[in-house]
Design an enzyme around this catalytic site. Sequence first.
Site, mmCIF file in Angstrom:
data_model
loop_
_atom_site.group_PDB
_atom_site.id
_atom_site.type_symbol
_atom_site.label_atom_id
_atom_site.label_comp_id
_atom_site.label_asym_id
_atom_site.label_seq_id
_atom_site.Cartn_x
_atom_site.Cartn_y
_atom_site.Cartn_z
ATOM 1 N N ARG B 54 0.823 -1.217 0.000
ATOM 2 C CA ARG B 54 0.000 0.000 0.000
ATOM 3 C C ARG B 54 0.854 1.263 0.000
ATOM 4 O O ARG B 54 0.644 2.171 -0.815
ATOM 5 C CB ARG B 54 -0.858 0.036 1.262
ATOM 6 N N THR B 55 1.770 1.328 0.924
ATOM 7 C CA THR B 55 2.584 2.542 1.024
ATOM 8 C C THR B 55 3.458 2.706 -0.215
ATOM 9 O O THR B 55 3.638 3.807 -0.733
ATOM 10 C CB THR B 55 3.439 2.491 2.303
ATOM 11 N N LYS B 82 20.170 -10.684 8.798
ATOM 12 C CA LYS B 82 20.662 -9.454 8.201
ATOM 13 C C LYS B 82 20.926 -9.654 6.727
ATOM 14 O O LYS B 82 21.532 -10.620 6.312
ATOM 15 C CB LYS B 82 21.951 -9.004 8.892
ATOM 16 N N ARG B 104 11.227 2.662 3.781
ATOM 17 C CA ARG B 104 10.433 1.938 4.773
ATOM 18 C C ARG B 104 11.370 0.900 5.380
ATOM 19 O O ARG B 104 12.038 0.170 4.645
ATOM 20 C CB ARG B 104 9.239 1.255 4.095
ATOM 21 N N HIS B 134 5.988 7.668 11.061
ATOM 22 C CA HIS B 134 5.461 7.461 9.705
ATOM 23 C C HIS B 134 4.820 8.790 9.312
ATOM 24 O O HIS B 134 3.601 8.931 9.285
ATOM 25 C CB HIS B 134 4.430 6.323 9.734
#
Lengths: 434, 319
Positions: B54-55, B82, B104, B134
């Site tokens: 979505r973002t 990692k 993000r 955010h």
Amino acid sequence: MSRPIVIKNASLYGDTTASLLIEDGVITAVGDVETPDDAVVVEADGLVALPGLVDLHTHLREPGREDAETIETGSRAAARGGWTAVHAMANTNPVADTAGVVEQVYSRGQEIGLCDVFPVGAVTVGLKGEHLSEMGAMASSKARVRLFSDDGVCVYDPVIMRRALEYVKTFDGAVVQHAQDLRLTEGAQMHEGEVSAELGLAGWPAVAEESIVARDALLAEHVGSRVHVQHLSTAGSVEIVRWAKDRAIQVTAEATPHHLLLTDESARTYDPLFKVNPPLRTQADVDALRQAVADGTIDIIATDHAPHASEDKDCEWASASFGMLGLETALGVIQKVLVDTGACTWRDVARLMSEAPARIGQVDDRHGRPLAEGEPANITLVDPNAAWTVEADQLASRARNTPYGGIELPGRAVATFLRGVPTHVDPTLEGAFA
Amino acid sequence: MRHLLSTKDLTKSDAILILDTAAQMAATQEREVRKLPTLRGKTVVNLFFEDSTRTRISFEAAAKRLSADVINFSAKGSSVSKGESLKDTALTLQAMGADAVVVRHWASGAAYQLAHGGWLHGSVLNAGDGTHQHPTQSLLDAFTIRKHLVTSPLGADLNGLTVAIVGDVLHSRVARSNVHLLHTLGAKVVLVAPATLVPVGIDPWPCDVVHTLDEAIESYDIDALMMLRVQRERMTGGGSAFFPSPAEYTRIYGLDGDRLRRLPDHAIVMHPGPMNRGLEISAEAADSPRSVIVEQVANGVAVRMAALYLLLAGEEAAQ
């Protein structure tokens, strides 16, 4: 036969001015010393002479993480910082949980000869907290281990802690505890408080330290044994140790230079150089720790020197390793926060950084001795007016993870002698040894 | 403005400028040709260390409607395993000539480190970092609130309005961003959560905290009610769970038709998505005329266009 050394007109413990004659590793005269013809003369006007510093909490990373530090680079960092003895923690790979490993670490330290390396043995096999390690074998080994710690991890199981406290009585040892309730600190990243709330980093609450300190003090009282609490970091822990000492419980405690100077505000940069375990706390905690050092509740200063390879620090805060360098900066930080503030004298520093740690580590037959005739010549000369700016690239440690880069410290060790041998000489004094 | 990392860095006039710019951007989106030439020749990288379709598509749409070139960079890795280091990723993007990096990340502080690590020169736009911030989510929330509840929105703040935010405040970057931004804009903020999901150390936050949704509805004249998504894993894990059961959460914190009807008539219902229908919000509430949840998504594109424009074109104008 090495040349005699005369340390001329030093301020012993920061109070009386006297000269010291060193011959064959021993202090042979104190006061108005006659200078032998072939002597090395160190002009020590304005310098403070202390018994060689003893660190009860050092990570040398060898064996296992020689990319971060070795016994050799760590010993050099120690000598530069004014230390003549360090106690190497057991969390190496392999873990120092057998006589073989501790003897190897001890021997390697002697071979390098820059400071005495006294291994601390693991309390439990592999630091796993499940089975007691063969502490007796380590105690009777050539390394003569007296302190046992799972440092990095808490001895969490109360039954194992109780047994360890009892067992070390056999050879008059002590259990050195990293006080951290594991359940209360799962995933913890920094001190739990206003800063962690804002930064969104998982909290490491003060109570997770304090509850273990209280439990261990009570256990030590119950079985009549000695416990040493590492890196005390909270005002509440100070209160508990004070209470325990009032009850004559055999508890001793250490504070690190970083917990006496830095606060959780440093985390606002998200720079993992400030990530350490236990975490940096609040100013109120820092103030309480300083007071506790001044009034004797906290017995010693110890560095918790924790070298890390750059990739373990040059990353996200949550991915970074805990720990910071300390050997080369400890004296300067302690001068800044305790001596220059009037909280302590240099006489107190001798107790906090040499005599008391030597006694707790049971190496006080060799270290932390008086600056007196007939004593081993383990001596640190401090120039309290030699302000310097810490530069990570200039440190002797193999690692670079100092939190003090760019910070000015008021003084430093300018010469260190281990049994009469100069293990560190500042460029300003090199002329004397030419 | 060089970077957009945290709503705590925004002054009231910064925030109003972004909202007003977003209003202009939204207006352009009603034209037949929606694409603006403003960022032609600029490269925007969407750097996602954590999946969020979505973002990502919202930022992608925003950048493309401003004619920027968009590169999507999905980096593997988590706190457990990692992947490539943040530093190496940043150096790679620098070498590719990114003008802006939309990041993000699962780690709190990653956007700050990217902006201040000295690894890259471009602007950094925080699209959510761990449980920290955010900012564009809260800007789109503020934009939506202003549009619905302020009579002449342009140039206005949110003075006099009360916004309640319900749910997992402890782990919510949306809550942290909104508390600061809505306060800066003059709104009153009320957080509603069980004490287990309220961070220790919340005292200095400019907001009130209550522990049941009913109390919030009774004690405040709520203008906007924002329901946070509750992560399923917060309820499991045995001794580590933050509340006893989903059913109890829904009983005390869920927005159902009954609670919806007890809100003032003009109150709007918001959710950052994706929703857990039946858990924090009932279908009746989610689909009611008061729900502005779908509109939040549309406003997200306008707000992100505004942020990219102000960071990239604004910089040029200033030079």
